[in-house]
Motif scaffolding. Structure first.
Motif: not given
Length: 768
Positions: A604-608, A640-643, A645-647, A653-654
């Protein structure tokens, strides 16, 4: 437990294999008592039908429990200390780092409206009583339905005696006769009893005291004997015990006599096989029977015929290619095995058989055979525990426990691993190569469970003993264990140094698996330290070691997962997409729930990062449920993983807006896992069809306080922040959120937020 259930996932209710007869009044009473009692125990002798009644009643009542009905089968449990683990397994809880199994269970059930069935409690009744008392005191909406030969005897317990099937004084024998007729018609296809036959069968059922298991065992004999002869033989068997007695035969003795009669009707080889099969705690296949039960008295060539004979006599139940003894039948076999003075020998053969399978698994662990070998062992979980129990009782636990590491590693079971490995190390303190190998995995599982200080201590002990043995491979592996623990403690510089030395030495003296594990853990430590380029360079060596097109799941899956995070951190989005998909595919091969959740999140991070926000939102929703259960912060485990994910979540959302993001997350939360995985690994962004929402829900279903909490959840607040905002305890905030999830039928916070957002938009439009 009186149903064959070996080949289901833990916790699921079994499908009924035969018709359910009678018990109308008892079912109604169980349903009524479940409406007012929080602990209901069905009590009765073996074979009377407690388990069957409990499961039928639970199935009928399942709609009344929004969080489901879960079954903990305890018949294979040899000791009380593993009871919390069995219940956690039934609830589907993977082990969490830094938590005991009992804490995991308490946390999970705390505010869920759930029915937990504890089946076959009598041999661990004190432990069941303590557990039930604890859970019920901590979980106000939990209900427990127990089946036992004796009551749990704790405050608040309702006890319902389960009587044999109904008997009447006339020619009919009520439900007991109905059961006999139905089973007789199965034993001899098309059989219909005459009027005279009804009278004989009714008398026979009364002679059997209406005990269902006794009736079923007797009915199957119609394959070999006419009803009149069957009744006469049974009467003769009882007469041997009844002689000189005026009182009726006790019901437990009635069942024993019926089983003993079935035993007498078996051939000598069938009786011997029956006794030896009792060593299995659960199901078995022909290969296991041939390995455990054969010798000069029972040669391999006689096994299949004897097994078929036991199936024909309903002593053994068949499920496809697997077989099982009912609990009461197993108990009789265990007693007979003791009389034959073969218990120790057969149990040693069983332990040797499973130890051999585990060693083969270890040899093939770093290969494409890993996932198939692991899945083949999943139905054997109770037999594996039995092998551990038997070897512990014999004072020879170390070899069996040391061999179990691949099963525990693939299944994410560090707590159970730590239990058995700790017992093994205590039982055999003498230095030996086997003990040093046990220390390696004891340290590894301690680290995976979050106990890094213990992991370091065990690694130091391992290094001292390896040096005593003058074995450079074990010394290097001890350094590997120490480096892993140092990395988890945040001591990344020290960890890199230890792991680099270990890897260099293992390249000289280690196996491919040794080198792959050391390489993967060195890459992991680079990730923990934020060294993306170094991490990628190191982890590529794991794939080279595994070979082209390898389907090895665990080591490669972890390596590809860490590489995905590193590629994203370095800005290489195309590489991140490739490694993320591969990580998902590999972890899915063995149903690795936690690893799969983390790698789906990374997809999902990659898709963003690619601007594919609809795709990302759906996948975020799909992994919300396991992360909500296990605490995303603890699962992701490093900054690293938490950052990342949050980003990614903020960017989605934006791009989509809060309402659309939460709508898609809510859809993703309803996707079956197989469909979610297929969507994540496919390049196609076409959104999959979503299962229909079962009912329309609104926050009007909530109390005023719960609506306030839901609004704060929608604002993205954590439970601790909600507690501070409302001036309540965090525990109270936790309870409110769980109540909201249960009332709305939701599984994640994102669904709450989406509902609040949707209602807000609708209300705004109506007032505008």
């Amino acid at each position: 437990m009186e149903l064959g259930t070996s080949w289901r996932r833990p916790g699921q209710l079994p499908a009924e294999l035969t018709s359910f007869v009678g018990r109308v009044d008892e079912l109604a009473e169980v349903r009524r008592l479940l409406g007012q009692a929080r602990l209901l125990t069905l009590v009765g002798p073996g074979g009377v039908g407690k388990s069957r009644l409990a499961l039928r009643a639970a199935t009928e009542a399942s709609a009344e429990f929004p969080d489901g009905v879960r079954l903990a089968e305890l018949s294979g449990l040899k000791g009380p200390e593993l009871l919390p683990g069995v219940v956690a397994e039934a609830l589907g809880l993977p082990t969490q780092a830094g938590k005991s199994r009992i804490d995991e269970v308490v946390e999970y059930v705390a505010d869920r409206e759930l029915l937990l069935i504890l089946d076959t409690c009598e041999h661990v009744v004190d432990a069941c009583a303590l557990l039930a008392d604890l859970l019920l005191s901590q979980a106000p909406r939990l209900k427990v339905l127990a089946a036992s030969r004796q009551a749990l005897d704790i405050p608040g317990e309702y006890v319902l005696p389960v009587a044999p099937l109904g008997l009447s004084e006339g020619e009919a024998a009520g439900d007991a006769l109905e059961l006999f007729e139905q089973r007789a018609a199965v034993a001899v296809l098309g059989l219909r009893l005459t009027d005279g036959g009804h009278e004989i069968a009714a008398a026979l059922c009364r002679r059997l005291d209406g005990i269902p298991l006794a009736i079923e065992l007797t009915a199957v004999r119609l394959r070999a004997l006419p009803l009149e002869h069957l009744a006469a033989q049974l009467t003769d068997s009882f007469a041997l015990l009844d002689s000189g007695r005026k009182a009726a035969l006790p019901r437990h003795q009635t069942l024993r006599t019926t089983i003993g009669w079935s035993h007498e009707l078996c051939s000598p080889t069938e009786r011997l096989l029956w006794a030896r099969l009792s060593a299995f705690a659960d199901g078995f296949d022909i290969a296991a029977v041939e390995a455990v039960c054969t010798d000069h008295q029972l040669p391999t060539g006689a096994v299949v015929g004897s097994l078929i004979g036991l199936v024909d006599k309903s002593v053994v139940i068949r499920h496809g290619s697997s077989y099982q003894l009912l609990d009461t039948i197993r108990e009789f076999g265990t007693e007979w095995l003791d009389k034959l003075e073969e218990t120790s020998a057969v149990r040693r053969r069983l332990t040797a058989y499973y130890q051999s399978r585990m060693r083969h698994f270890a040899e093939r662990f770093f290969s494409s055979d890993q996932a198939p070998l692991y899945k083949a062992l999943l139905p054997e979980r109770e037999n594996l525990r039995a092998a551990l129990e038997y070897s512990h009782a014999d004072g020879e636990l170390l070899p069996m426990a040391a061999a179990m590491w691949p099963y525990w590693l693939c299944g994410g079971q560090p707590a159970e691993a730590g239990h058995w490995l700790g017992l093994a190390l205590t039982q055999q303190p003498e230095v030996s190569p086997e003990r040093v190998g046990t220390l390696q995995w004891a340290s590894t599982f301690a680290a995976l469970q979050g106990d890094q200080n213990t992991a370091k201590r065990l690694a130091l002990e391992m290094r001292e003993q390896a040096e005593h043995l003058d074995d450079p491979r074990w010394t290097a592996l001890a350094l590997l264990c120490s480096g892993q623990a140092s990395g988890f403690l945040g001591e990344c510089t020290e960890a890199v140094a230890e792991l680099t030395v270990a890897l260099d030495e293992l390249r000289r003296v280690g196996t491919d698996l040794d080198i792959a594990l050391a390489t993967m853990r060195l890459g992991m430590v680079h990730a923990l330290g934020g060294r993306a380029a170094a991490e990628i360079a190191v982890l590529r060596d794991v794939m080279r070691l595994a070979g082209v097109n390898s389907r090895e799941s665990y080591v490669q899956g972890c390596a590809y997962g860490y590489m995905t995070a590193a590629h994203l951190d370095a800005g290489d989005i195309e590489a991140a997409e490739q490694t993320g998909r591969r990580a998902v595919e590999l972890h899915d091969l063995r149903d690795g729930v936690l690893n799969l959740g983390i790698t789906l999140d990374a997809v999902a991070w990659t898709a963003v990062a690619q601007g594919r926000h609809h795709r990302a939102a759906l996948i975020f929703g799909g992994v919300d449920a396991p992360f909500d259960l296990l605490d995303r912060r603890r699962v992701l485990g490093n900054p690293l993983l938490l950052r990342l994910h949050t980003q990614a979540l903020k960017a989605a959302e934006e791009a989509l807006g809060g309402a659309e993001l939460e709508r898609l997350r809510r859809q993703g939360a309803r996707l079956p896992r197989e469909q979610l995985v297929a969507f994540a690994v496919s390049p196609d962004d076409t959104l999959p069809s979503i299962p229909a929402q079962p009912k329309s829900v609104r926050t009007n279903d909530l109390t005023q306080r719960e609506r306030e909490v839901a609004a704060l959840v929608a604002r993205g607040m954590t439970n601790r922040e909600i507690a501070e905002q409302l001036v309540i305890s965090k525990r109270t905030a936790d309870a409110h959120v769980e109540h909201i999830l249960a009332k709305l039928g939701f599984s994640s916070r994102s669904q709450i937020a989406a509902l609040v957002s949707t209602e807000h938009c609708r209300d705004t439009n109506q007032t505008g």
